[in-house]
Design a protein around this motif. Structure first.
Motif, PDB file in Angstrom:
ATOM      1  N   UNK A 121       0.820  -1.219   0.000  1.00 26.86           N
ATOM      2  CA  UNK A 121       0.000   0.000   0.000  1.00 26.86           C
ATOM      3  C   UNK A 121       0.854   1.269   0.000  1.00 26.86           C
ATOM      4  N   UNK A 122       0.493   2.202  -0.893  1.00 27.71           N
ATOM      5  CA  UNK A 122       1.247   3.445  -1.006  1.00 27.71           C
ATOM      6  C   UNK A 122       2.544   3.306  -1.776  1.00 27.71           C
ATOM      7  N   UNK A 123       2.791   2.133  -2.345  1.00 33.22           N
ATOM      8  CA  UNK A 123       4.045   1.879  -3.061  1.00 33.22           C
ATOM      9  C   UNK A 123       4.071   2.482  -4.454  1.00 33.22           C
ATOM     10  N   UNK A 124       4.873   1.878  -5.312  1.00 32.93           N
ATOM     11  CA  UNK A 124       5.092   2.420  -6.652  1.00 32.93           C
ATOM     12  C   UNK A 124       3.777   2.545  -7.412  1.00 32.93           C
ATOM     13  N   UNK A 125       3.585   3.661  -8.140  1.00 31.98           N
ATOM     14  CA  UNK A 125       2.354   3.816  -8.918  1.00 31.98           C
ATOM     15  C   UNK A 125       2.292   2.808 -10.058  1.00 31.98           C
ATOM     16  N   UNK A 126       1.088   2.355 -10.353  1.00 31.29           N
ATOM     17  CA  UNK A 126       0.851   1.385 -11.422  1.00 31.29           C
ATOM     18  C   UNK A 126       0.043   2.071 -12.511  1.00 31.29           C
ATOM     19  N   UNK A 127       0.248   1.734 -13.776  1.00 31.46           N
ATOM     20  CA  UNK A 127      -0.560   2.318 -14.859  1.00 31.46           C
ATOM     21  C   UNK A 127      -2.063   2.106 -14.679  1.00 31.46           C
ATOM     22  N   UNK A 128      -2.463   1.120 -13.847  1.00 33.31           N
ATOM     23  CA  UNK A 128      -3.892   0.878 -13.638  1.00 33.31           C
ATOM     24  C   UNK A 128      -4.537   1.965 -12.783  1.00 33.31           C
ATOM     25  N   UNK A 129      -3.699   2.810 -12.130  1.00 31.99           N
ATOM     26  CA  UNK A 129      -4.238   3.880 -11.298  1.00 31.99           C
ATOM     27  C   UNK A 129      -4.050   3.654  -9.810  1.00 31.99           C
ATOM     28  N   UNK A 130      -3.701   2.437  -9.420  1.00 26.21           N
ATOM     29  CA  UNK A 130      -3.441   2.153  -8.009  1.00 26.21           C
ATOM     30  C   UNK A 130      -1.953   2.337  -7.706  1.00 26.21           C
ATOM     31  N   UNK A 131      -1.622   2.194  -6.444  1.00 28.30           N
ATOM     32  CA  UNK A 131      -0.224   2.197  -6.013  1.00 28.30           C
ATOM     33  C   UNK A 131       0.058   0.877  -5.304  1.00 28.30           C
ATOM     34  N   UNK A 132       1.244   0.333  -5.535  1.00 26.24           N
ATOM     35  CA  UNK A 132       1.665  -0.863  -4.810  1.00 26.24           C
ATOM     36  C   UNK A 132       1.169  -2.175  -5.366  1.00 26.24           C
ATOM     37  N   UNK A 133       0.785  -2.203  -6.645  1.00 30.66           N
ATOM     38  CA  UNK A 133       0.296  -3.449  -7.252  1.00 30.66           C
ATOM     39  C   UNK A 133       1.405  -4.493  -7.331  1.00 30.66           C
ATOM     40  N   UNK A 134       1.006  -5.750  -7.240  1.00 30.22           N
ATOM     41  CA  UNK A 134       1.952  -6.861  -7.277  1.00 30.22           C
ATOM     42  C   UNK A 134       2.881  -6.790  -8.480  1.00 30.22           C
ATOM     43  N   UNK A 135       2.343  -6.483  -9.654  1.00 32.14           N
ATOM     44  CA  UNK A 135       3.196  -6.530 -10.847  1.00 32.14           C
ATOM     45  C   UNK A 135       4.255  -5.434 -10.861  1.00 32.14           C
ATOM     46  N   UNK A 136       4.124  -4.415 -10.009  1.00 30.45           N
ATOM     47  CA  UNK A 136       5.154  -3.374  -9.922  1.00 30.45           C
ATOM     48  C   UNK A 136       6.356  -3.844  -9.119  1.00 30.45           C
TER      49      UNK A 136
END
Length: 314
Positions: A171-186
């Protein structure tokens, strides 16, 4: 010889095959998608490639293909046969099933999502063969998943089932192109490991395979990056297995090519995290880059089976 056409369309290239009645690939071919010429050109390339395969099959096996299956990336409306969206191919709402059927003389055509189609093959004839419940997770440019149930793959109500790469693990981690932050694929995709290792070693050409080699030789920076990726992956997988309770967990894609450099710490990390959950068997994918074509062929044969059943139903 009765056969079907199988197409696996990727971001940069297409793999195609003619598949026999047992699912075996009896002829294979490859070519680029031509995406640099735009989405219309990509669609035309797919249609031309399928038509060439159809002509080859008729000439060499004495009869036209009975059906076709095609796997494509992005958002796929499988029920309506529409390739709804693919960022790397630039298309939107392409009625690919209809277009292919018209180009191929009216034969039935099945359209599937690339990861779910590859997962179908892995689950039915590959690493998950015999498992009534499996989860297939390829670790490539991104991370997706295919949920296998009794020999089929679950697409979900809107075609988004299995998108494990967008579980938030940091949570709050690297931004993802999907619009969330902290996604597994990041954190745990082959692309994420490549990016982290290239920055750490100062070589912009370095990739995840190089990182895995450095891990094996004991490089502390590589070990740190690898451990972070494995930890994030284990967190995401435990969330998935808590929800889905698969019997077999199949890991594929570029990162899985590291073999036990990945699987030994990953199995340990998942084992440490489970409490009441049943630990699934965690195995490498078996079919490599033929999974998409094999799965597309299975989709085509399934379509024929459904047609045959419909025709004999009073």
């Amino acid at each position: 010889m009765r056969h079907v056409i199988a197409l696996d369309v990727g971001g940069t290239g297409m793999k195609a095959a003619l598949a026999g009645a047992s699912g075996e690939l009896i002829h294979q071919a490859r070519r680029p998608t031509g995406r640099e010429r735009g989405p219309d050109a990509v669609v035309e390339s797919i249609l031309d490639f399928a038509a060439e395969l159809g002509a080859y099959g008729e000439e060499h096996f004495g009869e036209p293909a009975a059906a076709a299956g095609v796997a494509v990336p992005g958002i796929v409306d499988e029920d309506n046969g529409v390739a709804a969206y693919a960022a790397n191919l630039g298309w939107r709402d392409v009625p690919l099933r209809r277009l292919l059927s018209e180009r191929l003389g009216g034969i039935p055509v099945a359209l599937g999502h690339d990861v779910r189609t590859g997962g179908l093959a892995e689950g039915r004839i590959g690493a998950g063969k015999g498992a009534d419940r499996f989860l297939f997770v390829p670790l490539g440019t991104g991370i997706a998943g295919a949920i296998g149930i009794d020999g089929r793959v679950e697409a979900g109500a809107h075609g988004f089932a299995g998108e494990i790469g967008h579980i938030v693990v940091r949570p709050g981690g690297a931004p993802c192109p999907c619009g969330q932050r902290g996604c597994l694929e990041r954190f745990a995709s082959a692309a994420a490991v490549s990016e982290a290792w290239a920055a750490a070693c100062g070589d912009p050409e370095a990739d995840a395979a190089d990182c895995a080699k450095a891990v094996a030789s004991g490089d502390p920076n590589a070990v740190r990056i690898w451990q972070e990726a494995v930890s994030a992956l284990a967190d995401g997988l435990v969330t998935a297995l808590t929800l889905l309770d698969p019997r077999t967990l199949i890991i594929g894609g570029g990162l899985a090519e590291a073999g036990e450099t990945l699987f030994t710490p990953l199995r340990d990390a998942v084992r440490r995290r489970v409490t009441f959950q049943k630990l699934p068997e965690i195995v490498p994918a078996a079919l490599g880059d033929t999974a998409g074509c094999l799965g597309a062929g299975l989709l085509a044969w399934d379509l024929l089976d459904q047609t045959d059943r419909t025709e004999v139903t009073p």
